[in-house]
Design an enzyme around this catalytic site. Structure first.
Site, PDB file in Angstrom:
ATOM      1  N   CYS A  10      90.396  44.536 -89.584  1.00  0.00           N
ATOM      2  CA  CYS A  10      89.296  45.337 -89.041  1.00  0.00           C
ATOM      3  C   CYS A  10      88.236  45.399 -90.115  1.00  0.00           C
ATOM      4  O   CYS A  10      87.787  44.368 -90.613  1.00  0.00           O
ATOM      5  CB  CYS A  10      89.768  46.705 -88.579  1.00  0.00           C
ATOM      6  N   ARG A  50      92.372  50.574 -88.901  1.00  0.00           N
ATOM      7  CA  ARG A  50      92.437  50.352 -87.457  1.00  0.00           C
ATOM      8  C   ARG A  50      93.382  49.184 -87.152  1.00  0.00           C
ATOM      9  O   ARG A  50      94.083  49.183 -86.141  1.00  0.00           O
ATOM     10  CB  ARG A  50      91.038  50.045 -86.899  1.00  0.00           C
TER      11      ARG A  50
END
Lengths: 102, 279
Positions: free
Chosen positions: B233, B238
């Site tokens: 990410c 994430r």
């Protein structure tokens, strides 16, 4: 550069480090019977309904996104199964404001 | 591996709050959330100050991790239940991190803090005190961590799953939309990466989608689940969420998280970058 991707604490006014000329800001307040609602979840969805970001409202009920110019949906979640969508248009150099009553 | 080996729901946590040997850990970047209220008995770990090396861009080393868990009063055979804000990003990151250092008995609270709050469950301010332990960590398990050279070599050969939002993937934005956009590095994505935002793996309330939904999601986006996969990410938290979905929920054997992610890749001199939609 922010060294994290986490949502920052939401403040009533723009952080001093932000140059609004370069940003398309969407800012709003979540209210219940006219009083601000802290701790609600505001989700930013793009024009296709795709999730883009989420923040938790501040003690003043405020949420804010640094979006791109265009049409967006704000989805507000709160306890009790509350889920309310609002449409908003962002423009660079502007703060698009809205109030979401739950 | 089944879902219940790696994930517990809020009802389970509620029922096991007082079990000895079960330690709830709230992991956040903004730790003021913990101060305002947390699940009873939960200790906190600060993602930024306690899991990252204060000088170099890397994790705390094995000794640092041992000291941290000992200070928190966590023993090697405790069942750790992780949860946090931001849809469990930092909790998923900590989960991956705990696995990296060999802690096997760890699970995520499905939906994290958000689901707990939306259910109007109890949050308390009292900070628990746990006696210090003598925690022993393992060497890092690098089968779940990808580094930059490996990522460049993976172009066109392994699955590259970019879990950022579509606008970050295309190069339109350089950070999530709740952050200001001024950044130093180039925008775009690693060539041949598929864009499957982390959020597609989660429901509105932060819980993970079902195994069938997850499998369909990645296959429809062109991920060959029989091949090794690297998720990335912007800074790797994430993508920990997606690593969890692929490696822990779907049980794929070879999935790595690239924690250098876009802030490293997009700053490398000479590497290929693709703009716009996935090619």
């Amino acid at each position: 550069m922010s060294d994290s991707c986490g949502a920052p604490t939401q403040t009533a006014s723009l952080p001093a480090t932000v140059d609004l000329a370069n940003e398309a800001v969407i800012q709003g307040t979540v209210v219940r019977e006219g009083a601000p609602v802290p701790g609600a979840y505001a989700r930013l969805l793009d024009a296709t309904g795709e999730f883009t970001g989420e923040v938790v409202t501040s003690d003043e009920g405020v949420f804010r996104f640094f979006a791109a110019p265009g049409d967006w949906t704000i989805r507000v979640l709160a306890p009790g199964g509350v889920s309310i969508d609002s449409q908003v248009t962002a423009e660079t150099g502007e703060v698009a404001k809205l109030e979401v009553a739950i | 591996m089944s879902r219940s080996d790696v994930l517990v729901d809020a009802d389970w946590v509620q029922a096991h709050l007082d079990d000895p040997g079960v330690v709830l850990v709230e992991v956040d970047e903004d730790t003021s959330a913990y101060e305002k209220g947390h699940i009873r008995g939960a200790v906190r770990i600060d993602w930024k100050t306690e899991l990252q090396d204060p000088v170099r861009r890397d994790f705390v080393d094995k000794t640092g991790f041992q000291n941290l868990l000992s200070e928190k009063g966590i023993a090697g055979d405790d069942l750790i239940i992780l949860y946090g804000g931001n849809n469990n990003w930092f909790a998923a990151y900590a989960y991956w991190y705990f696995r990296l250092y060999g802690h096997q008995n760890v699970k995520l609270l499905d939906g994290g803090r958000k689901k707990w709050e939306l259910d109007s469950r109890e949050l308390v301010e009292a900070v628990p005190s746990r006696p210090k332990t003598d925690y022993v960590a393992q060497e890092q398990d690098l089968s779940i961590r990808a580094f930059r050279d490996e990522v460049v070599e993976a172009i066109s050969t392994k699955n590259l799953v970019d879990v950022r939002s579509p606008d970050e993937f295309s190069g339109k934005l350089l950070a999530p939309a709740h952050l200001p956009q001024e950044q130093a590095q180039r925008g775009g994505h690693i060539p041949t990466a598929r864009n499957i935002p982390w959020s597609k793996a989660a429901n509105d309330d932060g819980t993970f989608k079902s195994d069938d939904e997850l499998q369909e999601l990645y296959e429809e986006a062109g991920v060959d689940l029989s091949k090794p996969t690297i998720a990335y990410c912007r800074i790797g938290e994430r993508s920990s969420h997606t690593w969890f979905a692929l490696h822990e929920l779907l049980g794929l054997p070879d999935v790595k998280n690239y924690d250098g992610s876009w802030t490293e890749y997009g700053s490398l001199v000479g590497v290929p970058i693709e703009l716009g939609d996935a090619k």
